[in-house]
Scaffold this motif. Structure first.
Motif, mmCIF file in Angstrom:
data_model
loop_
_atom_site.group_PDB
_atom_site.id
_atom_site.type_symbol
_atom_site.label_atom_id
_atom_site.label_comp_id
_atom_site.label_asym_id
_atom_site.label_seq_id
_atom_site.Cartn_x
_atom_site.Cartn_y
_atom_site.Cartn_z
ATOM 1 N N GLU A 34 10.793 2.998 1.448
ATOM 2 C CA GLU A 34 9.894 4.057 1.006
ATOM 3 C C GLU A 34 10.336 4.548 -0.369
ATOM 4 O OE1 GLU A 34 8.149 8.335 2.557
ATOM 5 O OE2 GLU A 34 9.921 7.492 3.509
ATOM 6 N N VAL A 37 6.830 9.717 -3.782
ATOM 7 C CA VAL A 37 5.771 9.968 -4.768
ATOM 8 C C VAL A 37 6.354 10.796 -5.910
ATOM 9 C CG1 VAL A 37 3.567 11.143 -5.145
ATOM 10 C CG2 VAL A 37 3.927 9.790 -3.070
ATOM 11 N N ARG A 60 2.649 6.754 -7.298
ATOM 12 C CA ARG A 60 1.511 7.652 -7.048
ATOM 13 C C ARG A 60 1.224 7.791 -5.549
ATOM 14 N NH1 ARG A 60 0.503 10.777 -11.012
ATOM 15 N NH2 ARG A 60 -1.673 10.845 -10.471
ATOM 16 N N ASN A 61 1.524 6.741 -4.768
ATOM 17 C CA ASN A 61 1.366 6.820 -3.316
ATOM 18 C C ASN A 61 2.251 5.774 -2.672
ATOM 19 O OD1 ASN A 61 -0.286 4.283 -2.890
ATOM 20 N ND2 ASN A 61 -1.664 5.395 -4.254
ATOM 21 N N CYS A 62 2.585 6.021 -1.409
ATOM 22 C CA CYS A 62 3.462 5.107 -0.669
ATOM 23 C C CYS A 62 3.068 5.193 0.807
ATOM 24 C CB CYS A 62 4.920 5.505 -0.891
ATOM 25 S SG CYS A 62 6.108 4.338 -0.196
ATOM 26 N N ARG A 63 2.672 4.061 1.367
ATOM 27 C CA ARG A 63 2.218 4.025 2.758
ATOM 28 C C ARG A 63 2.980 2.961 3.535
ATOM 29 N NH1 ARG A 63 -2.485 3.389 -0.166
ATOM 30 N NH2 ARG A 63 -2.566 1.252 0.532
ATOM 31 N N TRP A 69 6.417 -1.323 2.992
ATOM 32 C CA TRP A 69 5.816 -0.159 2.351
ATOM 33 C C TRP A 69 4.919 -0.649 1.221
ATOM 34 C CZ3 TRP A 69 6.504 4.817 4.042
ATOM 35 C CH2 TRP A 69 7.493 5.002 5.013
ATOM 36 N N VAL A 71 3.155 0.416 -2.130
ATOM 37 C CA VAL A 71 3.431 1.442 -3.131
ATOM 38 C C VAL A 71 2.451 1.291 -4.287
ATOM 39 C CG1 VAL A 71 5.215 2.458 -4.591
ATOM 40 C CG2 VAL A 71 5.875 1.263 -2.492
ATOM 41 N N CYS A 73 1.481 2.385 -8.005
ATOM 42 C CA CYS A 73 2.207 2.899 -9.170
ATOM 43 C C CYS A 73 1.317 2.904 -10.407
ATOM 44 C CB CYS A 73 3.423 2.027 -9.461
ATOM 45 S SG CYS A 73 4.580 1.908 -8.095
#
Length: 82
Positions: A34, A37, A60-63, A69, A71, A73
């Motif tokens: 992970e 953000v 900008r987001n990480c799921r 993960w 990511v 960017c």
């Protein structure tokens, strides 16, 4: 494309990830960790020659997606397309 992913604290020991997609504004990455953000990371293709510079991105987001993960960017400074 397999890349090294480094934070300012881990430049000496980067993790590995994969580029899932690329746009004019950033990259989509997959990695085993992970990434918070807002973190600024640097990426470099694993197969890059020594003169190729690291590219800075902001997370900008990480799921979490199963075993990895995803990511999203954004480029800090847009690099040349080449």
């Amino acid at each position: 494309i397999e890349v090294f992913i480094a934070t300012p604290d881990s430049k000496e020991d980067p993790i590995r990830g994969l580029v899932l997609d690329r746009s004019l504004n950033g990259l989509g990455l997959a990695c085993d960790y992970e990434l918070p953000v807002g973190t600024v990371i640097s990426v470099l293709p694993v197969e890059a020659e020594s003169m190729v510079p690291w590219v800075d991105l902001q997370v900008r987001n990480c799921r979490h997606n199963g075993s990895q993960w995803d990511v999203g960017c954004q480029f800090v400074t847009v690099p040349p397309y080449s």
